[in-house]
Write a protein that holds these residues in place. Structure first.
Motif, short mmCIF file in Angstrom:
data_model
loop_
_atom_site.label_atom_id
_atom_site.label_comp_id
_atom_site.label_asym_id
_atom_site.label_seq_id
_atom_site.Cartn_x
_atom_site.Cartn_y
_atom_site.Cartn_z
N UNK A 12 4.49 11.92 -5.47
CA UNK A 12 3.34 12.86 -5.95
C UNK A 12 2.01 12.55 -5.15
N UNK A 13 1.28 13.55 -4.56
CA UNK A 13 0.00 13.36 -4.23
C UNK A 13 -1.27 13.59 -5.21
N UNK A 14 -0.66 13.65 -6.29
CA UNK A 14 -1.88 14.06 -7.39
C UNK A 14 -2.44 12.65 -8.13
N UNK A 15 -3.82 12.86 -8.29
CA UNK A 15 -4.64 11.51 -8.70
C UNK A 15 -3.99 11.39 -10.45
N UNK A 16 -3.52 12.39 -11.03
CA UNK A 16 -2.90 12.17 -12.16
C UNK A 16 -2.16 13.06 -12.74
N UNK A 17 -1.17 13.25 -13.55
CA UNK A 17 -0.27 14.38 -13.86
C UNK A 17 -1.03 15.55 -14.36
N UNK A 18 -2.24 15.61 -14.99
CA UNK A 18 -2.83 16.57 -15.56
C UNK A 18 -3.88 17.02 -14.25
N UNK A 19 -3.83 16.83 -13.36
CA UNK A 19 -4.78 17.65 -12.14
C UNK A 19 -4.13 18.66 -11.94
N UNK A 20 -5.00 19.72 -11.51
CA UNK A 20 -4.52 21.08 -10.95
C UNK A 20 -3.68 20.99 -9.88
N UNK A 21 -4.16 20.48 -8.73
CA UNK A 21 -3.62 20.38 -7.53
C UNK A 21 -4.13 19.55 -6.41
N UNK A 22 -3.75 18.68 -5.77
CA UNK A 22 -4.46 18.07 -4.61
C UNK A 22 -4.38 18.80 -3.33
N UNK A 23 -3.26 19.55 -3.16
CA UNK A 23 -3.26 20.26 -1.89
C UNK A 23 -3.03 19.61 -0.82
N UNK A 24 -2.09 18.71 -0.73
CA UNK A 24 -1.80 17.78 0.63
C UNK A 24 -1.49 18.88 1.91
N UNK A 25 -2.16 18.67 2.96
CA UNK A 25 -1.96 19.47 3.89
C UNK A 25 -1.51 19.10 5.46
N UNK A 26 -1.60 17.61 5.62
CA UNK A 26 -1.51 17.00 6.67
C UNK A 26 -1.25 15.49 6.58
N UNK A 27 -0.61 15.04 7.33
CA UNK A 27 -0.65 13.39 7.44
C UNK A 27 -0.72 12.90 8.93
N UNK A 28 -1.70 11.68 8.83
CA UNK A 28 -1.83 11.35 10.20
C UNK A 28 -1.41 9.64 10.10
N UNK A 29 -0.47 9.39 11.24
CA UNK A 29 0.08 8.18 10.97
C UNK A 29 -0.54 7.12 11.95
N UNK A 30 -0.85 5.71 11.29
CA UNK A 30 -1.24 4.63 12.21
C UNK A 30 -0.04 4.08 12.67
N UNK A 31 1.04 3.63 11.64
CA UNK A 31 2.30 3.13 12.14
C UNK A 31 3.15 3.70 11.05
N UNK A 32 4.30 2.78 10.84
CA UNK A 32 5.38 3.04 10.00
C UNK A 32 4.88 2.61 8.73
N UNK A 33 4.00 1.62 8.49
CA UNK A 33 3.56 1.25 7.32
C UNK A 33 2.23 1.71 6.77
N UNK A 34 1.38 2.64 7.61
CA UNK A 34 0.10 3.13 7.22
C UNK A 34 -0.10 4.44 7.80
N UNK A 35 -0.36 5.42 6.85
CA UNK A 35 -0.78 6.59 7.04
C UNK A 35 -1.94 7.27 6.31
N UNK A 36 -2.32 8.48 6.52
CA UNK A 36 -3.45 8.93 5.68
C UNK A 36 -2.92 10.50 5.39
N UNK A 37 -3.38 11.00 4.14
CA UNK A 37 -2.85 12.13 3.67
C UNK A 37 -4.25 13.00 3.50
#
Length: 402
Positions: free
Chosen positions: A113-138
């Motif tokens: 999940x990309x929600x801050x908490x289960x009650x959140x309406x939506x976070x709407x993740x739209x893209x990921x940017x990768x630094x390496x296999x162990x770090x990325x940004x959503x």
């Protein structure tokens, strides 16, 4: 292609699980092992928005396609990839990131999940940017926080590593979002593109977009204009509205495509041409308007609203111009000078262009949405059509190995 809005459609069950597409020279079963570096990953959406899937296109084997890998009864999906894995992303009110291995592309490794908490309406993740296999940004459109994640996490509790705070860029409405819609890592810096619309109205005076820049080693924001004492925002302001995507070309800079406000009529207002293509110098963070969608008062808007772009090399790039829903044209331009070929590329005038991508061999892949013949058409830099790749569903995003 990063879209500027999310589909809000009712879900329905997929009628059938189709394992092989009609394109190329045939197909392989979904359990086929493939070499990720030689395969294109395509997120697809049903023409009626009743479902979605992921298809693979074998670049070494006559563009053979494999589908039925991630069939779902929800349509708002895109996909990212890094190394030997691909990552379907469920966007508006789905709020998930999943992971698959090219060696076993039907076997889901995880879905977090990309929600801050289960009650959140939506976070709407739209893209990921990768630094390496162990770090990325959503990038999460409906919040003011970018998630720092571990793509190799073995459980959901260890997936999220931290957050980047974008609260300084909150827009003037009450939702607290900054509409972060794209991101890219260049030379150990993360560039985050924010629309900052107010009540989804990109023409509001308070909606100037920004690109925030972060050091990926420290996750600290970089002040791109330290001599500006009047603003508490460290990012790069853009003099266009409603940006949708980023494209980088070494030696030229980072390019931003902005669509403006083509749907203002839904609010009872005239259509606004306040978009275009902006180039950011990643050395000094200065900006230049490379392609204008037409002066507001001139009535001359030869391209429509600029929606997406791909840069193939220092001299060759393409963008799409939107006239209306599923009505786009493809234009060629020189990214080093901004010179545009004013007539659309032959055969791509007023069609449903649903995805664009540049392939490793320097060709342009144009995704065409169609109820009868969804496909990808491959064009050379001279605009000659080289190949047509049939798909099961409409292409929504095309990803190649870096």
């Amino acid at each position: 292609m990063t879209t500027t809005s999310s589909f809000r459609t009712a879900s329905a069950a997929l009628a059938a699980l189709l394992l092989v597409a009609c394109g190329g020279s045939g197909g392989n079963g979904g359990n086929t092992s493939v070499a990720g570096a030689k395969v294109a990953v395509v997120a697809t959406i049903a023409p009626d928005f009743s479902g979605s899937d992921t298809q693979l296109v074998d670049l070494d084997n006559a563009f053979e396609t494999t589908g039925g890998l991630t069939p779902r009864d929800q349509s708002d999906y895109t996909v990212e990839r890094f190394g030997g894995h691909f990552y379907p992303i469920g966007r508006f009110q789905i709020d998930t990131v999943a992971k698959y291995d090219f060696e076993a592309p039907t076997q889901r490794i995880y879905e977090y999940s990309t929600l801050d908490n289960p009650e959140a309406a939506t976070s709407n993740p739209v893209a990921m940017a990768f630094v390496d296999a162990r770090k990325a940004y959503v990038m999460r459109r409906e919040t003011d926080k970018v998630w720092i994640v571990d793509p190799s996490a073995e459980n959901e509790s260890s997936f999220k590593l931290g957050e980047l705070d974008l609260s300084a860029y909150r827009d003037a409405d009450a939702n607290g979002a900054v509409e972060a819609v794209d991101g890219v890592v260049i030379d150990n810096r993360l560039y985050v593109l924010m629309q900052r619309t107010v009540d989804n109205a990109p023409s509001d005076p308070d909606t100037q977009p920004y690109v925030a820049v972060f050091d990926v080693a420290t996750d600290e924001e970089i002040d791109t204009n330290p001599n500006d004492d009047a603003s508490n925002r460290k990012g790069i302001p853009l003099d266009v509205r409603n940006p949708s995507s980023l494209a980088f070309e070494r030696g030229l800079g980072l390019f931003v495509a902005a669509i403006g406000d083509p749907f203002a009529s839904f609010r009872g207002e005239p259509r606004r041409y306040n978009g275009g293509i902006v180039r950011i110098d990643t050395g000094d963070f200065s900006t230049t308007l490379v392609v204008d969608d037409g002066p507001e008062t001139s009535g001359e808007h030869p391209y429509g609203s600029i929606d997406d772009l791909v840069i193939l090399d220092a001299d060759t790039a393409f963008f799409t111009g939107l006239e209306g829903f599923q009505n786009e044209s493809l234009f060629a331009f020189d990214p080093s000078t901004g010179t545009v070929q004013h007539t659309p590329v032959s055969g791509y005038d007023g069609v449903n262009i649903s995805a664009l991508a540049g392939s490793p061999d320097g060709n342009l892949w144009v995704g065409i949405g169609s109820a009868d013949m969804p496909r990808i058409e491959v064009l050379a830099t001279n605009q000659q059509r080289l190949q047509t790749i049939g798909l099961i569903q409409n292409p929504a995003a095309i990803r190649f190995a870096e």
